[in-house]
Design a protein around this motif. Structure first.
Motif: not given
Length: 505
Positions: A116, A121, A304-305
């Motif tokens: 990311f 990010q 995600t994340h």
């Protein structure tokens, strides 16, 4: 920085590496907190302290605000578009030259998956600084309105766009570089001076940018200030101080209300980017393969994340007749997205930011069952991961849109699947929310898709996997998701005032 895993808190000394800077940036100087205090920043993948950051107090924030006020009022920063563009490009270039140091810090401190950091990010927002530098030079700062005869007097009119003044930026921990730079970049490009108060969970991300800006980017003293602190009240100080002209805040809706109320004392401008509970709508004209792809995308997105994104789609709306098919397709993907070390290039779902945040997510998982929901996959801490703040990607079925789990922002890898009875019903459910930040629509018929897109009240929408994130695309929400837009020309103009000037013709 060596990300050594250890069970012994006594070994939690500052680790050598690029993030050793613990300074504040005030009036062009990197300084300690005036009290000498520091606070620990923690690696969420291990639960262990990484090191220390300068812990500013009210007197440090006062000094930063004074420096920003002085730089705006007494220098040419607000009027010198070329200087601003040059400084922003220099900051972009120098951050890019330190990108691996920044990546290491971002993975370690924010728990951001390594993959990311090549996008939103880290590398994306750093590159985006160039867009705002270009805009500082190309923007139409003065617009002629031509002549007219108001009250019979021949008059030439013009509109001037000018910076607001001192901007206080208060930011969260989930996307520290994207959100920090999405405020700092356009605010500086527009001619404002800035005081940035980053989240206590990610002080090193901001401190390293501050160090590079101070030592390598050539900003005049006081133009850009960064104040790290464990005290959330310093953000409120920015909202109440009359020397600050605008507060730009990203965070929870409840905190946004408090910021808005505090700012009302001096009637300063407020930008708010707040919560979301966005809907991923699947229409009934998809074949089996396309439906499976849509469900896989929804599963991947919310995992995600570790689901720590306000714009992530956390409600999956599928045709009632195909609910079982959709549940199976979604669970097949989510069940394979095991949480992992964010430094591993293959990790999609990293840790939650803190023990506090994991406890919040676990409480919602308990609530989902109490409300009558079924945990289809996930639902707890992953086996074999005793260190760090991990939660499995979790699919919840069996609830309706009135449940708290389906209505409230959880900020974890939790997806609620809900049945709908056709396009209009899907739009109704999507809009039955206090939020309106983002969303997605998957279908075959362009006309039906367009009607759904125009029916859903939200600030951004993805159609069949389209990506809306870009420097030139405004981001923000309807309803309780916020006020104003970030990014793009619209986001740049949030930091401007309009002055009308009349001359005798």
């Amino acid at each position: 920085m060596t990300r050594t895993r250890t069970q012994d808190p006594a070994e939690s000394l500052i680790r050598p590496g690029p993030a050793e800077n613990t300074k504040l940036l005030i009036d062009g100087e990197l300084v300690d907190a005036s009290s000498g205090k520091t606070f620990a920043t923690v690696d969420p993948s291990t639960g262990m302290p990484l090191g220390l950051a300068a812990d500013a107090g009210p007197e440090d924030m006062d000094a930063a605000i004074a420096a920003a006020r002085r730089a705006f009022d007494t220098t040419d920063w607000a009027r010198d578009h070329v200087l601003r563009a040059r400084c922003l490009r220099a900051l972009r270039d120098r951050l890019q030259s330190h990108i691996e140091e920044l990546r290491e810090v971002t993975i370690a401190e924010a728990g951001a998956p390594a993959f990311f950091t090549t996008g939103p990010q880290l590398e994306g927002p750093v590159s985006d600084l160039g867009y705002f530098a270009d805009l500082a030079e190309s923007y139409q700062w003065e617009t002629e309105l031509g002549t007219a005869r108001p009250m019979g007097i021949l008059t030439r009119r013009a509109l001037l766009r000018e910076p607001v003044g001192v901007v206080g930026a208060v930011t969260p921990w989930n996307f520290p570089h994207q959100i920090n730079l999405a405020k700092v970049g356009p605010a500086l490009a527009a001619g404002n001076t800035v005081v940035l108060k980053p989240a206590p969970d990610t002080p090193w991300c901001a401190a390293l940018v501050a160090k590079i800006a101070a030592e390598e980017a050539g900003f005049p003293a006081g133009v850009f200030n960064v104040v790290t602190s464990s005290d959330h009240a310093l953000g409120a100080q920015l909202a109440t101080d009359p020397r600050v002209d605008l507060v730009s805040f990203t965070g929870s809706t409840d905190t946004g209300r408090a910021v808005m109320a505090a700012a009302s004392e001096s009637l300063k401008k407020v930008f708010l980017e707040l919560g979301g509970k966005s809907a991923f709508i699947v229409l009934d004209d998809l074949d089996a393969g396309a439906l499976a792809s849509a469900c896989a995308t929804a599963a991947f997105t919310v995992s995600t994340h570790a689901g720590q994104g306000c714009a992530l789609t956390t409600r999956l709306l599928v045709p009632r007749a195909r609910l079982e098919e959709a549940v199976t397709a979604t669970a097949d993907v989510m069940g394979g997205l095991a949480p992992g070390d964010p430094a591993d290039p293959g990790t999609i779902c990293g840790p939650l930011i803190s023990e506090r945040q994991r406890a919040r997510v676990e409480e919602y998982l308990r609530l989902a069952v109490e409300e009558g929901g079924t945990v289809v996959c996930g639902g707890g801490r992953p086996a074999g991961k005793d260190e760090g703040f991990y939660i499995e990607p979790t699919l919840i079925a069996g609830l309706d849109n009135s449940s708290r789990t389906a209505r409230e922002e959880i900020f974890g890898p939790v997806l609620v699947i809900l049945p709908h009875d056709g396009d209009e019903d899907a739009v109704r459910i999507a809009n039955d929310s206090p939020y309106g930040l983002s969303g997605a629509v998957w279908g075959e018929d362009p006309g039906r898709i367009d009607r759904v897109v125009r029916g859903v009240r939200t600030g951004t929408l993805s159609v069949n996997g389209g990506i809306w994130y870009s420097a030139d695309v405004p981001f923000g929400g309807y309803k309780q998701s916020g006020i104003g837009r970030e990014m793009g020309v619209s986001g740049f103009e949030e930091y401007l005032e309009t002055k009308a000037v009349a001359y005798p013709a």
